[in-house]
Design an enzyme around this catalytic site. Structure first.
Site, PDB file in Angstrom:
ATOM      1  N   ASP A   1      -3.331  -2.837  -2.205  1.00  0.00           N
ATOM      2  CA  ASP A   1      -2.855  -2.904  -0.762  1.00  0.00           C
ATOM      3  C   ASP A   1      -1.139  -2.945  -0.640  1.00  0.00           C
ATOM      4  O   ASP A   1      -1.136  -2.344   0.492  1.00  0.00           O
ATOM      5  CB  ASP A   1      -2.928  -4.681  -0.476  1.00  0.00           C
TER       6      ASP A   1
ATOM      7  N   ARG B   1      -9.928 -18.518   8.579  1.00  0.00           N
ATOM      8  CA  ARG B   1     -10.366 -18.450   7.796  1.00  0.00           C
ATOM      9  C   ARG B   1     -10.698 -20.085   7.366  1.00  0.00           C
ATOM     10  O   ARG B   1      -9.645 -20.886   7.135  1.00  0.00           O
ATOM     11  CB  ARG B   1     -10.490 -18.048   6.691  1.00  0.00           C
TER      12      ARG B   1
HETATM   13  P1  FAD Z   1      -2.301  -8.985  -3.084  1.00  0.00           P
HETATM   14  O1  FAD Z   1      -3.456  -9.305  -3.613  1.00  0.00           O
HETATM   15  O2  FAD Z   1      -1.756  -9.129  -2.448  1.00  0.00           O
HETATM   16  O3  FAD Z   1      -1.472  -8.310  -4.505  1.00  0.00           O
HETATM   17  C1  FAD Z   1       0.098  -8.789  -5.573  1.00  0.00           C
HETATM   18  C2  FAD Z   1       0.669  -9.485  -6.130  1.00  0.00           C
HETATM   19  O4  FAD Z   1       1.637  -8.870  -5.717  1.00  0.00           O
HETATM   20  C3  FAD Z   1       0.618 -10.916  -5.497  1.00  0.00           C
HETATM   21  O5  FAD Z   1       0.562 -11.398  -6.328  1.00  0.00           O
HETATM   22  C4  FAD Z   1       1.950 -11.029  -5.505  1.00  0.00           C
HETATM   23  O6  FAD Z   1       2.880 -12.455  -5.476  1.00  0.00           O
HETATM   24  C5  FAD Z   1       2.374  -9.787  -6.502  1.00  0.00           C
HETATM   25  N1  FAD Z   1       4.501  -9.176  -5.760  1.00  0.00           N
HETATM   26  C6  FAD Z   1       4.260  -9.268  -4.589  1.00  0.00           C
HETATM   27  N2  FAD Z   1       5.472  -8.285  -4.159  1.00  0.00           N
HETATM   28  C7  FAD Z   1       6.086  -8.585  -5.576  1.00  0.00           C
HETATM   29  C8  FAD Z   1       7.672  -8.144  -5.901  1.00  0.00           C
HETATM   30  N3  FAD Z   1       7.798  -6.966  -5.530  1.00  0.00           N
HETATM   31  N4  FAD Z   1       7.528  -8.172  -7.677  1.00  0.00           N
HETATM   32  C9  FAD Z   1       6.281  -9.288  -8.563  1.00  0.00           C
HETATM   33  N5  FAD Z   1       5.679  -9.670  -7.489  1.00  0.00           N
HETATM   34  C10 FAD Z   1       4.764  -9.311  -6.517  1.00  0.00           C
HETATM   35  N6  FAD Z   1     -11.299  -7.091  -0.157  1.00  0.00           N
HETATM   36  C11 FAD Z   1     -12.945  -6.824  -0.346  1.00  0.00           C
HETATM   37  O7  FAD Z   1     -13.060  -5.997  -1.546  1.00  0.00           O
HETATM   38  N7  FAD Z   1     -13.718  -7.784  -0.339  1.00  0.00           N
HETATM   39  C12 FAD Z   1     -13.562  -8.489   1.339  1.00  0.00           C
HETATM   40  O8  FAD Z   1     -14.611  -9.184   0.808  1.00  0.00           O
HETATM   41  C13 FAD Z   1     -12.982  -8.736   1.571  1.00  0.00           C
HETATM   42  N8  FAD Z   1     -12.109  -9.953   2.111  1.00  0.00           N
HETATM   43  C14 FAD Z   1     -11.251  -9.769   2.445  1.00  0.00           C
HETATM   44  C15 FAD Z   1     -11.162 -10.658   4.255  1.00  0.00           C
HETATM   45  C16 FAD Z   1      -9.368 -11.333   4.616  1.00  0.00           C
HETATM   46  C17 FAD Z   1      -9.277 -12.011   5.491  1.00  0.00           C
HETATM   47  C18 FAD Z   1      -8.538 -10.378   3.808  1.00  0.00           C
HETATM   48  C19 FAD Z   1      -6.990 -10.320   4.748  1.00  0.00           C
HETATM   49  C20 FAD Z   1      -8.860  -9.257   3.314  1.00  0.00           C
HETATM   50  C21 FAD Z   1     -10.254  -9.420   2.527  1.00  0.00           C
HETATM   51  N9  FAD Z   1     -10.571  -7.800   1.599  1.00  0.00           N
HETATM   52  C22 FAD Z   1     -11.155  -8.189   0.675  1.00  0.00           C
HETATM   53  C23 FAD Z   1      -9.037  -7.376   1.291  1.00  0.00           C
HETATM   54  C24 FAD Z   1      -8.618  -7.974  -0.354  1.00  0.00           C
HETATM   55  O9  FAD Z   1      -8.446  -8.827  -0.260  1.00  0.00           O
HETATM   56  C25 FAD Z   1      -7.181  -6.645  -0.874  1.00  0.00           C
HETATM   57  O10 FAD Z   1      -7.672  -6.143   0.007  1.00  0.00           O
HETATM   58  C26 FAD Z   1      -7.060  -7.606  -2.156  1.00  0.00           C
HETATM   59  O11 FAD Z   1      -6.466  -8.988  -2.094  1.00  0.00           O
HETATM   60  C27 FAD Z   1      -5.193  -7.015  -2.692  1.00  0.00           C
HETATM   61  O12 FAD Z   1      -5.224  -7.118  -3.488  1.00  0.00           O
HETATM   62  P2  FAD Z   1      -3.570  -6.773  -4.190  1.00  0.00           P
HETATM   63  O13 FAD Z   1      -3.840  -6.749  -5.967  1.00  0.00           O
HETATM   64  O14 FAD Z   1      -3.956  -4.731  -4.049  1.00  0.00           O
HETATM   65  O15 FAD Z   1      -2.411  -7.348  -3.615  1.00  0.00           O
END
Ligand code: FAD
Length: 457
Positions: A332, A208
């Site tokens: 996630d 990507r």
């Molecule tokens: P994350 O973004 O993974 O954030 C987790 C955070 O927790 C991070 O900052 C990390 O440092 C922190 N963390 C982890 N472990 C610990 C710990 N033990 N202690 C303290 N902090 C910690 N979704 C859409 O809705 N639209 C799209 O167009 C889309 N396109 C995508 C394309 C690709 C190629 C991919 C791979 C995914 C895509 N997604 C899309 C999905 C989307 O990226 C994820 O669902 C989203 O980013 C998840 O966000 P989150 O905040 O749950 O997790």
């Protein structure tokens, strides 16, 4: 030891959010707006997102607005709309009538179009969106460099003690794991021996990157570069859409990866040969786009380095619950989907709204006048989170399954559709509509009813 932050009085909930990605920050803003004492713990030294696109449906945007208008405003400030109300699906592989295999022939046969109208996606650059949201995060709400390790519940004090890898601790009434696909909170919640605590490899990798719109237009023409286009084909597919107010084009190319993923991280260096080999027999247009990825790496990804992203998800071992007591998982951390619906982050925003809804009810209940009707704080919080689990699990685990299934449709491997354009369109359409036309008010009403049910159970 970190004390509770913000006001703390009778009925006040102290919420610890683990993880400052899109979902953690959105949840934090939504809960704070509802007067909860929120503290966010992020393992990194600052907020960071990657240089890639992320798109949100109108439905996810409505959830943002309900969580906090600031979140929607942040997204709107940096997002880009498709020029056309349609998403186009083209044959990226076969030579159609009148087409040649000449490198200069960038035509692809259009197979079908999905009408998105006003319900489809607004796309943005991830880092830009997070940066905008973070502007609304008040000073002192976030602690960086805090890698969550474990938690324990103190029955008497009715509170959780969180332990971080640096040896520090903090206390809270509610713990929300927004710590992403490799969630540590999920491991502690479900148990380290539980396979559902870990994501598995979907045997797919994504190459990507973001390429400058000028070069994208030069290679693909204005119409294709400025509108979302899925280049379908056998066993692989490639998606392009405009981001950053049409100054960049996002490219994600998916290729099969049989065997195990042996790298420690989910991102590993890739070679130009790998990308070329994955799309070797494809139409010149697809090869031109992969060429842009390889040749135009200066925009965001730092020179000549090319990465491949392993696609992991929770398809094989879905979490049996998203909540236990006063601890839950969201985004996630709860349901990592392969990215084929582009709706994982949007589903995480829906989670955050569900959480805000039930925790607000819990606070109202705890602050209610009728003391005889009051339950212990921990029982009230547990009922709220059980209600959250009840309204979110089915939809989000469907998303994980459907993401895998729709990828097969893009790759001509869905036995129900094959390469029949009409059947493929119908398959993609009903799935998209399930994501786009979500009854948000219905979810909130259901959450309320479930909370009442769990509270009286
Ligand atoms: P994350 O973004 O993974 O954030 C987790 C955070 O927790 C991070 O900052 C990390 O440092 C922190 N963390 C982890 N472990 C610990 C710990 N033990 N202690 C303290 N902090 C910690 N979704 C859409 O809705 N639209 C799209 O167009 C889309 N396109 C995508 C394309 C690709 C190629 C991919 C791979 C995914 C895509 N997604 C899309 C999905 C989307 O990226 C994820 O669902 C989203 O980013 C998840 O966000 P989150 O905040 O749950 O997790």
């Amino acid at each position: 030891t970190n004390g509770p932050n913000g006001a703390s009085g009778p009925g006040q909930l102290r919420v610890a959010i683990i993880g400052g990605g899109i979902v953690g920050v959105a949840a934090a803003l939504g809960l704070r707006r509802r007067n909860m004492a929120v503290r966010l713990y992020e393992q990194a030294g600052d907020f960071r997102e990657i240089g890639a696109g992320v798109a949100f449906t109108t439905n996810a945007q409505a959830c943002m607005a309900l969580l906090s208008p600031a979140i929607l405003a942040a997204m709107k400030a940096v997002s880009t709309k498709n020029e056309s109300p349609y998403y186009t699906y083209v044959d990226g592989y076969r030579r159609g009538p009148g087409q040649t295999d000449d490198d200069a022939d960038l035509s692809e046969t259009q197979l079908y179009r999905l009408h998105a109208g006003t319900t489809g996606f607004d796309a943005c650059h991830r880092a830009h969106f997070l940066d905008e949201m973070v502007k609304h995060v008040p000073e002192g709400m976030v602690e960086f460099g805090k890698r969550f390790d474990t938690y324990a519940f103190d029955e008497e004090r009715e509170e959780y003690t969180l332990r971080f890898e640096d040896g520090s601790t903090a206390t809270a009434d509610v713990v929300i794991g927004c710590d992403g696909i490799k969630s540590r909170v999920r491991q502690v919640l479900l148990g380290e021996a539980n396979p559902a605590s870990y994501p598995t490899f979907a045997h797919q990798v994504a190459f990507r990157g973001l390429v400058s719109m000028d070069r994208a237009v030069a290679a693909l023409g204005k119409d294709k570069a400025h509108n979302q286009c899925m280049h379908t084909g056998p066993g692989a597919h490639l998606l392009t859409f405009p981001v950053a107010q049409h100054t960049l084009m996002n490219v994600v190319a998916f290729a099969p990866a049989p065997g195990a993923w042996t790298h420690e991280r989910m991102v590993a260096p890739a070679t130009a040969e790998e990308v070329r080999a994955a799309f070797a027999g494809w139409r010149p247009a697809v090869r031109a786009i992969t060429g842009l990825l390889l040749g135009d790496r200066g925009v965001e990804d730092g020179g000549g380095r090319l990465d491949k992203w392993a696609i992991f998800d929770t398809y094989e071992h879905p979490a049996p619950t998203y909540a236990s007591g006063g601890v839950c998982i969201a985004g996630d951390a709860a349901h990592a989907a392969s990215p084929h619906h582009g709706a994982g982050a949007g589903a995480g925003i829906e989670d955050a709204l569900a959480l805000a809804t039930v925790l607000e009810l819990a606070v109202e209940r705890l602050q209610g006048d009728d003391a005889s009707n009051r339950r212990r704080k921990s029982a009230t919080v547990a009922a709220a989170l059980a209600a959250y689990d009840a309204v979110r699990r089915e939809r989000t685990q469907w998303l994980v399954r459907s993401s895998r299934e729709v990828s097969k449709t893009y790759e001509w491997a869905n036995p129900d559709c094959g390469t029949d354009p009409e059947k493929c369109l119908r398959d993609i359409e009903w799935r998209a509509h399930k994501i786009w036309h979500f009854d948000i008010e219905g979810m909130m009403a259901e959450a309320k009813a479930a909370f009442a049910r769990f509270l009286s159970a």
